[in-house]
Each structure stands twice: as structure tokens, then as C-alpha cells.
Scaffold this motif. Structure first.
Motif, PDB file in Angstrom:
ATOM      1  N   TYR A 124       0.824  -1.206   0.000  1.00 40.99           N
ATOM      2  CA  TYR A 124       0.000   0.000   0.000  1.00 40.99           C
ATOM      3  C   TYR A 124       0.864   1.264   0.000  1.00 40.99           C
ATOM      4  O   TYR A 124       0.577   2.230  -0.727  1.00 40.99           O
ATOM      5  CB  TYR A 124      -0.917   0.004   1.220  1.00 40.99           C
ATOM      6  N   LEU A 125       1.900   1.267   0.827  1.00 38.88           N
ATOM      7  CA  LEU A 125       2.771   2.443   0.887  1.00 38.88           C
ATOM      8  C   LEU A 125       3.475   2.679  -0.443  1.00 38.88           C
ATOM      9  O   LEU A 125       3.567   3.819  -0.927  1.00 38.88           O
ATOM     10  CB  LEU A 125       3.790   2.266   2.015  1.00 38.88           C
ATOM     11  N   THR A 126       3.967   1.615  -1.043  1.00 31.65           N
ATOM     12  CA  THR A 126       4.645   1.758  -2.334  1.00 31.65           C
ATOM     13  C   THR A 126       3.688   2.279  -3.400  1.00 31.65           C
ATOM     14  O   THR A 126       4.037   3.154  -4.203  1.00 31.65           O
ATOM     15  CB  THR A 126       5.227   0.406  -2.772  1.00 31.65           C
ATOM     16  N   LEU A 127       2.488   1.742  -3.402  1.00 32.97           N
ATOM     17  CA  LEU A 127       1.486   2.203  -4.365  1.00 32.97           C
ATOM     18  C   LEU A 127       1.169   3.677  -4.171  1.00 32.97           C
ATOM     19  O   LEU A 127       1.129   4.449  -5.141  1.00 32.97           O
ATOM     20  CB  LEU A 127       0.226   1.367  -4.222  1.00 32.97           C
ATOM     21  N   GLY A 128       0.944   4.089  -2.925  1.00 37.96           N
ATOM     22  CA  GLY A 128       0.622   5.484  -2.670  1.00 37.96           C
ATOM     23  C   GLY A 128       1.755   6.427  -3.035  1.00 37.96           C
ATOM     24  O   GLY A 128       1.527   7.481  -3.647  1.00 37.96           O
ATOM     25  N   VAL A 129       2.980   6.062  -2.668  1.00 41.74           N
ATOM     26  CA  VAL A 129       4.126   6.924  -2.986  1.00 41.74           C
ATOM     27  C   VAL A 129       4.311   7.027  -4.500  1.00 41.74           C
ATOM     28  O   VAL A 129       4.546   8.121  -5.044  1.00 41.74           O
ATOM     29  CB  VAL A 129       5.394   6.382  -2.309  1.00 41.74           C
ATOM     30  N   GLY A 130       4.184   5.909  -5.203  1.00 38.20           N
ATOM     31  CA  GLY A 130       4.330   5.949  -6.659  1.00 38.20           C
ATOM     32  C   GLY A 130       3.266   6.795  -7.325  1.00 38.20           C
ATOM     33  O   GLY A 130       3.562   7.591  -8.230  1.00 38.20           O
ATOM     34  N   ALA A 131       2.008   6.660  -6.880  1.00 41.87           N
ATOM     35  CA  ALA A 131       0.932   7.469  -7.468  1.00 41.87           C
ATOM     36  C   ALA A 131       1.130   8.949  -7.183  1.00 41.87           C
ATOM     37  O   ALA A 131       0.937   9.802  -8.055  1.00 41.87           O
ATOM     38  CB  ALA A 131      -0.419   6.998  -6.932  1.00 41.87           C
ATOM     39  N   ARG A 174      -4.252  -9.095  -3.156  1.00 38.87           N
ATOM     40  CA  ARG A 174      -3.644  -9.047  -4.482  1.00 38.87           C
ATOM     41  C   ARG A 174      -4.544  -8.292  -5.455  1.00 38.87           C
ATOM     42  O   ARG A 174      -4.083  -7.452  -6.229  1.00 38.87           O
ATOM     43  CB  ARG A 174      -3.378 -10.462  -4.986  1.00 38.87           C
ATOM     44  N   VAL A 175      -5.830  -8.583  -5.412  1.00 35.15           N
ATOM     45  CA  VAL A 175      -6.780  -7.853  -6.255  1.00 35.15           C
ATOM     46  C   VAL A 175      -6.799  -6.382  -5.865  1.00 35.15           C
ATOM     47  O   VAL A 175      -6.861  -5.497  -6.719  1.00 35.15           O
ATOM     48  CB  VAL A 175      -8.176  -8.478  -6.137  1.00 35.15           C
ATOM     49  N   GLY A 176      -6.738  -6.097  -4.574  1.00 38.91           N
ATOM     50  CA  GLY A 176      -6.764  -4.715  -4.124  1.00 38.91           C
ATOM     51  C   GLY A 176      -5.576  -3.915  -4.615  1.00 38.91           C
ATOM     52  O   GLY A 176      -5.738  -2.785  -5.105  1.00 38.91           O
ATOM     53  N   LEU A 177      -4.378  -4.456  -4.481  1.00 32.74           N
ATOM     54  CA  LEU A 177      -3.196  -3.725  -4.943  1.00 32.74           C
ATOM     55  C   LEU A 177      -3.229  -3.514  -6.454  1.00 32.74           C
ATOM     56  O   LEU A 177      -2.860  -2.442  -6.948  1.00 32.74           O
ATOM     57  CB  LEU A 177      -1.934  -4.486  -4.538  1.00 32.74           C
ATOM     58  N   LEU A 178      -3.674  -4.524  -7.190  1.00 33.55           N
ATOM     59  CA  LEU A 178      -3.785  -4.358  -8.631  1.00 33.55           C
ATOM     60  C   LEU A 178      -4.848  -3.317  -8.974  1.00 33.55           C
ATOM     61  O   LEU A 178      -4.668  -2.527  -9.918  1.00 33.55           O
ATOM     62  CB  LEU A 178      -4.121  -5.696  -9.286  1.00 33.55           C
ATOM     63  N   ALA A 179      -5.950  -3.289  -8.230  1.00 33.04           N
ATOM     64  CA  ALA A 179      -6.981  -2.280  -8.469  1.00 33.04           C
ATOM     65  C   ALA A 179      -6.437  -0.871  -8.228  1.00 33.04           C
ATOM     66  O   ALA A 179      -6.704   0.058  -9.009  1.00 33.04           O
ATOM     67  CB  ALA A 179      -8.181  -2.547  -7.573  1.00 33.04           C
ATOM     68  N   GLY A 180      -5.678  -0.703  -7.146  1.00 29.49           N
ATOM     69  CA  GLY A 180      -5.075   0.602  -6.912  1.00 29.49           C
ATOM     70  C   GLY A 180      -4.115   1.005  -8.005  1.00 29.49           C
ATOM     71  O   GLY A 180      -4.059   2.184  -8.404  1.00 29.49           O
ATOM     72  N   LEU A 181      -3.357   0.043  -8.521  1.00 30.32           N
ATOM     73  CA  LEU A 181      -2.438   0.337  -9.611  1.00 30.32           C
ATOM     74  C   LEU A 181      -3.184   0.719 -10.880  1.00 30.32           C
ATOM     75  O   LEU A 181      -2.802   1.667 -11.577  1.00 30.32           O
ATOM     76  CB  LEU A 181      -1.546  -0.878  -9.861  1.00 30.32           C
ATOM     77  N   LEU A 182      -4.253  -0.006 -11.195  1.00 34.05           N
ATOM     78  CA  LEU A 182      -5.041   0.320 -12.384  1.00 34.05           C
ATOM     79  C   LEU A 182      -5.674   1.702 -12.259  1.00 34.05           C
ATOM     80  O   LEU A 182      -5.712   2.473 -13.223  1.00 34.05           O
ATOM     81  CB  LEU A 182      -6.129  -0.738 -12.597  1.00 34.05           C
ATOM     82  N   ALA A 213      -4.542   4.236 -10.407  1.00 33.02           N
ATOM     83  CA  ALA A 213      -3.498   5.263 -10.474  1.00 33.02           C
ATOM     84  C   ALA A 213      -2.948   5.424 -11.880  1.00 33.02           C
ATOM     85  O   ALA A 213      -2.495   6.515 -12.250  1.00 33.02           O
ATOM     86  CB  ALA A 213      -2.371   4.910  -9.505  1.00 33.02           C
ATOM     87  N   ALA A 214      -2.967   4.360 -12.693  1.00 32.51           N
ATOM     88  CA  ALA A 214      -2.402   4.416 -14.039  1.00 32.51           C
ATOM     89  C   ALA A 214      -3.412   4.844 -15.097  1.00 32.51           C
ATOM     90  O   ALA A 214      -3.033   4.994 -16.260  1.00 32.51           O
ATOM     91  CB  ALA A 214      -1.831   3.039 -14.417  1.00 32.51           C
ATOM     92  N   SER A 215      -4.655   5.047 -14.733  1.00 27.70           N
ATOM     93  CA  SER A 215      -5.652   5.478 -15.710  1.00 27.70           C
ATOM     94  C   SER A 215      -5.344   6.894 -16.186  1.00 27.70           C
ATOM     95  O   SER A 215      -5.010   7.766 -15.367  1.00 27.70           O
ATOM     96  CB  SER A 215      -7.056   5.426 -15.107  1.00 27.70           C
TER      97      SER A 215
END
Length: 605
Positions: free
Chosen positions: A36-43, A150-158, A160-162
């Protein structure tokens, strides 16, 4: 002579405390939290860089100037500008002249969020990065509630990448900040439903109240499925209570009496109080600026700019907004969202449709009671947001030409009135992708592919030559656990025979997790290999288990903190006839692994 040993002792104590703090922090931050932290920092970094290098002088949307001007006014403690005689000569964009005063047509919540980073860092773009990070993490949390981590992290990535997320979040517009408040409401509300937490219910009320203060219509459309669920829970809680309605109303007046009411009644009452408090604040703000509580500033600026059909007008732009025109405009907006402004375009939209079908199968079979609640409420956004945008002519305004996605505001930021719709799209697209990948990995697709492409297959025959070594994919073993209660563990195919004391799995597929022998006090790791305990008679299929369609694990429904929380794990069931309290959460892999508590089972090597 005495000072040196004392200094050394203090240093030793300091280093011990530091090591203890680091150890505690490491235990608290597991792999999922790090994700979660990595996803948030990257976004956040991505949005900040786009805001700095792509929009250094802001965008073509003049509303940015309104919010930044309003943020500067709030920092000075002002809701209006004293224009005096110059109010009729010079007027900022979308400001209303009321005598000698000027005030903006927008509510101050997004501007207040921008003002925080202006006061702290003298850079409002920091708020854009924080909002983008928060949105991505909250979408990931919601995805974990619907399916698994796993689905949650991928959903956050999708999410953020939209493209619409990246560009709309990189400018000073209210859509991403309002979505942050809406997502905070959704996470807090669902957490309250799951755990019965009254604090989470209160936080949900404050979050949706702030969202309603920021953009009332947007907040209503997002909260509509949750409001329906809350009303149903509230009514059901009152219905099952033995006391009469009059007694229940009388009890709600005292703290002890309120605590005696059913938990759904308590939770939804607190949520409603928090939301209505900010509705009252909104009405007070309207009364201060416009003189009438029910007259919003945007209505004072353009009385025919609100939702509805018929003649609509703002500034010098006017149109007769009919139902047919509304349906056509929203159809093109949804088309552009699904083909151009969501990650993956058509492929991503098809993945979301597939994930929605998988979730609907869960709901029909009632395989996952808790996941069904979260998934149904989020899927309700596919209904409430499009239907609510039909009577709003703003969607028509952002399309300069209905069938041309390269013209108008939609060409720069996408159909931003559908920004909230990216949330269920991302979650169900992630669900569809994960389910599809697991189906390919665990099914015979890889085996058939390896058989066909193997150089030893002659004449298209699917069989392999006995003298040649089998390919890695074709020899992929798939261990299976029993579907019914058994007294022993089965030996998976392509594995070594069991020893006298235990049977060790040698499958190279990560789809099977078994309890592993560990020393007392150590956490059981999640591994591709596992030692089967000798006391296999104590293990059987649970009578009360909850299955997750995309998950690969069964576990007993526990009590206390883990009440009703299904988890993920291997491709089949983890059999046990022990009491659910003998199961605890594996801290190293909390998303997809559970282990017996210390002393509840005696595995041997």
C-alpha cells in the motif's frame, strides 16, 4: 572514570530502544502494508511530476484560477473580496458580484485542501500528490474488501495508471479531492459494517459530509448505494428488536439507552448525524454568501446551471437540454471513458466486465457474504453515477462535439464528471485479470500450450516422447487437497511418496500452502513446500467455511477479531475439525496465509 561507563550504558540503552522500535515497526509493517505504501508513494510522485512538468502554468480549464484564488482568500481568513467600485469593471472568473463584494461560485472544501499545502510548503501541488496517493491506497483497500489483497493492490495500480486519474489529479480541480472524501466514506462505512465499529461509522459520516460540502450532487450519487444499504440495515435492526419504536426512540436520548440499541442502528445513526452536521454547515455557508440557505453560490451565478431538463444557461452559453440529448451526451461520455480514459482502453473495460460477472457468480451462490456486501455497493455505482449524470447538463458542456473525443474539455481531462466511476472499474478489472490469470495458471491451458509447442511432439500429437525430458510447463504438478472430510492427507501427483512420519510436497506451483513445522514462537511462513503434520486425524474439512471465488483457500470462520472474515490461500480447502479459535493470523503473510496457533497442532518433519 565513572562518566565513561555511564555514557557507554546510555548508548547501549539507546541502541536497544532503537532496535526495539525498529523491530516493532517491522512487525507492524507487513508485506501488504508495504505494498500500500509503495502504491501510494508511486501514485503521488507520478501526479506531482505531471503537475510540475506537464502543467507548469496550469491548464486550459479556467476553474483552476478560481480554486487557487479561493485558497489564497481562505489563508487570509476571507470568504469574499472587497471589490468596491472596481467590482463592475474587473471581475475574476466565476466570481459573483454582490454589491461591492465578490465571492466564488464554488464551495470552499477543495480550496481549503489546496490552502493547507500552500501554508505548509508554499506549493499547492503537494496537495495534488497527497490526494492522488490517498485515492490509490483507498481504492486498493476497497479492492481487498471485495476480493483479496492481491486484487486490491492491482486495483489501486489500475486506478493510479488510468489517464483520467493522472491528468485530472494533476490540476487544481475538485474532482479528485472529492473522490478522496467519497472513498474515505466508503472504506470507513464498510469497515463499520464488517466490525461493528462506531468510530468508523462516525468517520464515515464526517467524510461524506465534507464531500457533500465540496460537491453536493457528486456526493449524493456516490453515496446512493450506501444510503440504500444503511436504510435497510437500520430498518432491519429496528424490526428484530423486541422493544417498540417508541421505546427505542426514548432510549436513543441517553448514552446507556443508545448503547442498548442494535449495532446497525447505532452505526447508521452516527453516520447520519455526521453527514447532516456538514449539511447544516453547507446551508449556513449559503446563508452567509447568498442570503438564502437553499441558494447555492453556483445558483446565484447562473440560476439555470443546475440539474434538470429544459432551457439551460451559463454566461453566454445556452441550450435546450432534452432527455434524448442527455442520453446521447452521456452515452458518448461513457464510451470515451471505457475506450480512451481508463487504463487499457477496451481491454481494461472488458476485464472489468469479466470481473463483474465473476463477482455476480459469487453473489448468486452466496459464496462470500462479506465480499458480496462490499462488491454490491461498489457495483451500485455503475447505476447511480450514470443515472444521476443524465439530468446534469455539465456532461454535455464538456463535449464540444458529441462524437469527437479530441475536442472540448473532454480531450484534456476525459469525462471528469464520471471520475468516481473509475473506482468500480479498477476494482472489477483487477478482479477479472486476477481470476483470468489464476484460471490459466491452475488449469490445463499451460499444459496444452507446452504440449503443442514442444519440439518432441510429432505430427501434432499431444503426447510427449518417453525418452525426451518433459517441458517445464507440461510437467507442472497441481496438488489437490480433499474436498470432503478425510483422515489422512493425500499425496499430490508428481511428488515423492510419504515418509513414515510426514509427506513433503515438492510441487513447484505456489497454489498449495500447508502448515509448516516451526519452532515455538516463530511465524509460519507461506511457502511452495510444506510438511504435512503426523497427527492428520485431527484435520478435516471445516463445517463452517466461506469460499471466495477468486481466492484459493478455505478457512473456518473464527471469533473475536476474525469474525466472518474469509481469507485467501491455496487452491483448495485447508481441512480442520479443530475449533476456530485455534487459528491465528500469520503476520508475515496476513493476506493469504493462516496457521494453527502455538500448541494446537504438532507437525513433525
Amino acid at each position: 572514570m565513572v562518566a565513561r561507563p555511564l555514557r557507554q550504558q546510555f548508548r547501549r540503552l539507546a541502541s536497544t530502544d532503537a532496535a526495539t522500535r525498529v523491530g516493532r515497526l517491522r512487525r507492524r509493517i507487513d508485506s501488504g502494508t508495504a505494498g500500500y505504501l509503495t502504491l501510494g508513494v508511486g501514485a503521488g510522485i507520478a501526479v506531482f511530476l505531471i503537475a510540475v512538468f506537464v502543467f507548469p502554468y496550469h491548464s486550459v480549464n479556467h476553474d483552476e484560477g478560481v480554486y487557487l484564488m479561493q485558497a489564497s482568500m481562505l489563508l487570509e481568513g476571507q470568504l469574499t473580496l472587497a471589490g468596491g467600485d472596481l467590482a463592475d469593471v474587473f471581475r475574476p472568473w466565476f466570481f459573483i458580484a454582490d454589491g461591492g463584494d465578490l465571492y466564488p461560485k464554488y464551495n470552499p472544501v477543495p480550496a481549503a485542501m489546496f490552502a493547507v499545502s500552500m501554508a505548509l510548503f508554499n506549493e499547492p501541488r503537494v496537495t495534488l500528490a497527497v490526494v492522488a496517493a490517498g485515492n490509490a491506497v483507498l481504492v486498493a483497500i476497497l479492492g481487498s474488501m471485495v476480493a483479496d489483497r492481491r486484487v486490491g493492490l492491482l486495483a489501486g495500480l489500475l486506478f493510479a495508471a488510468s489517464p483520467m486519474t493522472l491528468f485530472t489529479s494533476s490540476v487544481f480541480l475538485p474532482y479528485a479531492p472529492t473522490t478522496l472524501l467519497n472513498l474515505s466514506f466508503a472504506v470507513a462505512y464498510l469497515h463499520g459494517v464488517r466490525t461493528g465499529s462506531l468510530r468508523a461509522a462516525a468517520v464515515a459520516g464526517v467524510a461524506i459530509g465534507l464531500a457533500a460540502f465540496a460537491r453536493p450532487y457528486t456526493a449524493i450519487l456516490f453515496a446512493a448505494p450506501f444510503i440504500v444499504h444503511a436504510l435497510w440495515e437500520f430498518g432491519h435492526g429496528l424490526w428484530i428488536d423486541d422493544r417498540s419504536l417508541t421505546q427505542q426512540v426514548r432510549l436513543a436520548g441517553s448514552r446507556a439507552g443508545f448503547r442498548s440499541l442494535p449495532n446497525p442502528v447505532q452505526r447508521n445513526t452516527l453516520t447520519g448525524i455526521g453527514g447532516l452536521a456538514f449539511v447544516g454547515l453547507t446551508l449556513a455557508y449559503n446563508a452567509v454568501l447568498t442570503g438564502a440557505p437553499l441558494t447555492f453560490p453556483y445558483q446565484a451565478f447562473a440560476p439555470l446551471d443546475g440539474p434538470g431538463f429544459g432551457f439551460r444557461e451559463i454566461l453566454d452559453h445556452e441550450v435546450v437540454y432534452t432527455l434524448d440529448l442527455a442520453i446521447e451526451s452521456n452515452r458518448y461520455a461513457l464510451q470515451f471513458l471505457g475506450t480512451r480514459w481508463f487504463v487499457g482502453g477496451v481491454i481494461g473495460t472488458l476485464a472489468a466486465a469479466g470481473g463483474l460477472l465473476v463477482a455476480a457468480r459469487w453473489w448468486r451462490k452466496r459464496d462470500r457474504e462479506w465480499g458480496s456486501t462490499a462488491g454490491l455497493l461498489l457495483a451500485g455505482l455503475f447505476v447511480s453515477v450514470p443515472l444521476g449524470n443524465i439530468p446534469f447538463w455539465g456532461t454535455h458542456n464538456m463535449l464540444a462535439e458529441l462524437d469527437n473525443p479530441a475536442n472540448g474539455l473532454v480531450s484534456h481531462f476525459g469525462p471528469f464528471y464520471y471520475f468516481d466511476l473509475l473506482v468500480p472499474l479498477s476494482i472489477f478489472a483487477a478482479l477479472g485479470l486476477v481470476v483470468g490469470w489464476r484460471w490459466l495458471r491452475e488449469g490445463a491451458a499451460f499444459d496444452r500450450l507446452a504440449t503443442v509447442t514442444s519440439p518432441t511432439a510429432a505430427g501434432g500429437s499431444p503426447s510427449l516422447s518417453p525418452s525426451s525430458p518433459p517441458s517445464r510447463l507440461a510437467a507442472r504438478p497441481r496438488a489437490r487437497l480433499p474436498n470432503r472430510s478425510t483422515a489422512t492427507w493425500p499425496t499430490p501427483r508428481n511428488t515423492r511418496p510419504p515418509t513414515s512420519r510426514s509427506s513433503r510436497l515438492t510441487s513447484r506451483t505456489p497454489s498449495c500452502l500447508f502448515p509448516i513445522h516451526t519452532a515455538p514462537g516463530r511465524t509460519t511462513p507461506s511457502s511452495r513446500y510444506g510438511t504435512i503434520p503426523a497427527s492428520t486425524a485431527r484435520w478435516s474439512t471445516p463445517a463452517t467455511a466461506t469460499r471466495r471465488g477468486t481466492s484459493r483457500c478455505w478457512r473456518p470462520i473464527g471469533t473475536g477479531r476474525s469474525t466472518g472474515l474469509p481469507t485467501v490461500g491455496c487452491g483448495h480447502r485447508i481441512p480442520t475439525n479443530m475449533s476456530p479459535r485455534n487459528w491465528s493470523r500469520c503476520r508475515r503473510r496476513p493476506a493469504n496465509h493462516y496457521r494453527p496457533t502455538r500448541g494446537s497442532v504438532s507437525p513433525s518433519r
